[in-house]
Write a protein that holds these residues in place. Structure first.
Motif, PDB file in Angstrom:
ATOM      1  N   GLY A  38       0.817  -1.213   0.000  1.00 36.57           N
ATOM      2  CA  GLY A  38       0.000   0.000   0.000  1.00 36.57           C
ATOM      3  C   GLY A  38       0.847   1.259   0.000  1.00 36.57           C
ATOM      4  N   MET A  39       1.926   1.250   0.759  1.00 40.69           N
ATOM      5  CA  MET A  39       2.825   2.406   0.793  1.00 40.69           C
ATOM      6  C   MET A  39       3.514   2.602  -0.553  1.00 40.69           C
ATOM      7  N   ALA A  40       3.909   1.502  -1.196  1.00 35.57           N
ATOM      8  CA  ALA A  40       4.540   1.607  -2.517  1.00 35.57           C
ATOM      9  C   ALA A  40       3.563   2.171  -3.536  1.00 35.57           C
ATOM     10  N   LEU A  41       2.308   1.756  -3.473  1.00 39.59           N
ATOM     11  CA  LEU A  41       1.287   2.299  -4.373  1.00 39.59           C
ATOM     12  C   LEU A  41       1.084   3.786  -4.127  1.00 39.59           C
ATOM     13  N   HIS A  42       1.077   4.192  -2.849  1.00 38.35           N
ATOM     14  CA  HIS A  42       0.906   5.610  -2.506  1.00 38.35           C
ATOM     15  C   HIS A  42       2.074   6.438  -3.042  1.00 38.35           C
ATOM     16  N   LYS A  43       3.289   5.948  -2.868  1.00 40.07           N
ATOM     17  CA  LYS A  43       4.469   6.666  -3.368  1.00 40.07           C
ATOM     18  C   LYS A  43       4.446   6.761  -4.891  1.00 40.07           C
ATOM     19  N   ALA A  44       4.031   5.684  -5.548  1.00 39.77           N
ATOM     20  CA  ALA A  44       3.957   5.697  -7.015  1.00 39.77           C
ATOM     21  C   ALA A  44       2.905   6.689  -7.491  1.00 39.77           C
ATOM     22  N   GLN A  73       9.172   1.403  -6.116  1.00 43.83           N
ATOM     23  CA  GLN A  73       8.889   1.995  -4.811  1.00 43.83           C
ATOM     24  C   GLN A  73       8.968   0.969  -3.678  1.00 43.83           C
ATOM     25  N   LEU A  74       9.280  -0.274  -4.001  1.00 44.90           N
ATOM     26  CA  LEU A  74       9.374  -1.323  -2.988  1.00 44.90           C
ATOM     27  C   LEU A  74      10.821  -1.506  -2.534  1.00 44.90           C
ATOM     28  N   PRO A  75      11.034  -1.959  -1.308  1.00 44.97           N
ATOM     29  CA  PRO A  75      12.394  -2.317  -0.892  1.00 44.97           C
ATOM     30  C   PRO A  75      12.980  -3.362  -1.838  1.00 44.97           C
ATOM     31  N   SER A  76      14.273  -3.313  -2.056  1.00 45.88           N
ATOM     32  CA  SER A  76      14.903  -4.166  -3.073  1.00 45.88           C
ATOM     33  C   SER A  76      14.705  -5.650  -2.788  1.00 45.88           C
ATOM     34  N   GLU A  77      14.546  -6.006  -1.506  1.00 46.05           N
ATOM     35  CA  GLU A  77      14.391  -7.426  -1.184  1.00 46.05           C
ATOM     36  C   GLU A  77      12.978  -7.943  -1.418  1.00 46.05           C
TER      37      GLU A  77
END
Length: 216
Positions: A38-44, A73-77
């Motif tokens: 959800g945070m990655a979607l918000h940042k995108a 927008q996601l952590p690399s792992e």
């Protein structure tokens, strides 16, 4: 006598188990904390000026493009590749609701499905239930360039129900003729605003009782 002549049902979260369970399955598989996606979607959305999920559900971007936008927008792992397969492995038919919809069709009600979905996912979600046996009209956001709760997609559903109406259905299908079933409050709110009777799905027992009450 109820004035309801048609039922418009959502897919995910109504005719399946809750969608959060499928997202939780992905979190568990890749070791992501709840809220990371959800945070990655918000940042995108902030970066691109449009929510990528909404663009995906309108068919404006492909699943591949969506994956690249969100992956950035996601952590690399945390890898989004394979999300579709994990998600659908945790999505299961909601048999009591499917049987209700089948019964409503047998009772002579006009039946439509209105779903916010993904173009590339169509074969996978259709495999979860007998779509064409139950629903004479299917409106999938990814193929029509609009999504709930935009009023135009509700109006398109009414148009398609009217186009498939038999000779006994003079005058077509109006909003006032419809019972709308969805698990998202804003989608139900728009249906009500347009003149439909809306039932917000919470559980099979609650929804079936509310639907039968509306039809009584």
């Amino acid at each position: 006598m109820s004035a309801i002549r048609a039922v418009i049902s959502d897919f995910g979260g109504v005719l399946t188990n809750p969608l959060w369970e499928a997202f939780a399955g992905w979190n568990a598989r890749v070791g992501a904390d709840p809220g990371v996606l959800g945070m990655a979607l918000h940042k995108a959305a902030e970066k691109h000026g449009e929510h990528p999920l909404y663009a995906l559900e309108k068919g404006q971007i492909s699943e591949t493009e969506f994956t690249a936008i969100v992956q950035a927008q996601l952590p690399s792992e945390i890898q989004l590749d394979g999300f579709r397969e994990i998600y659908f492995s945790h999505l299961h038919p909601n048999e009591p609701m499917i049987e209700l919809m089948r019964d409503l069709r047998r009772r002579g009600l006009r039946m439509a499905m209105l779903t916010n979905n993904v173009r590339e996912w169509e074969p996978l979600w259709r495999a979860k239930l007998p779509v064409d046996e139950i629903f004479e009209v299917v409106v999938d956001s990814a193929f029509v360039g609009m999504r709930k709760p935009e009023p135009e997609i509700y109006e398109l559903t009414l148009e398609r129900l009217s186009e498939t109406a038999g000779s006994h259905d003079t005058g077509g299908i109006r909003a006032e003729d419809c019972l709308f079933v969805d698990d998202v409050d804003v989608n139900c709110g728009m249906a009500t605003e347009l003149g439909m009777t809306a039932v917000q799905y919470v559980s099979p027992e609650q929804a079936i009782a509310d639907i039968e009450r509306a039809l009584a």
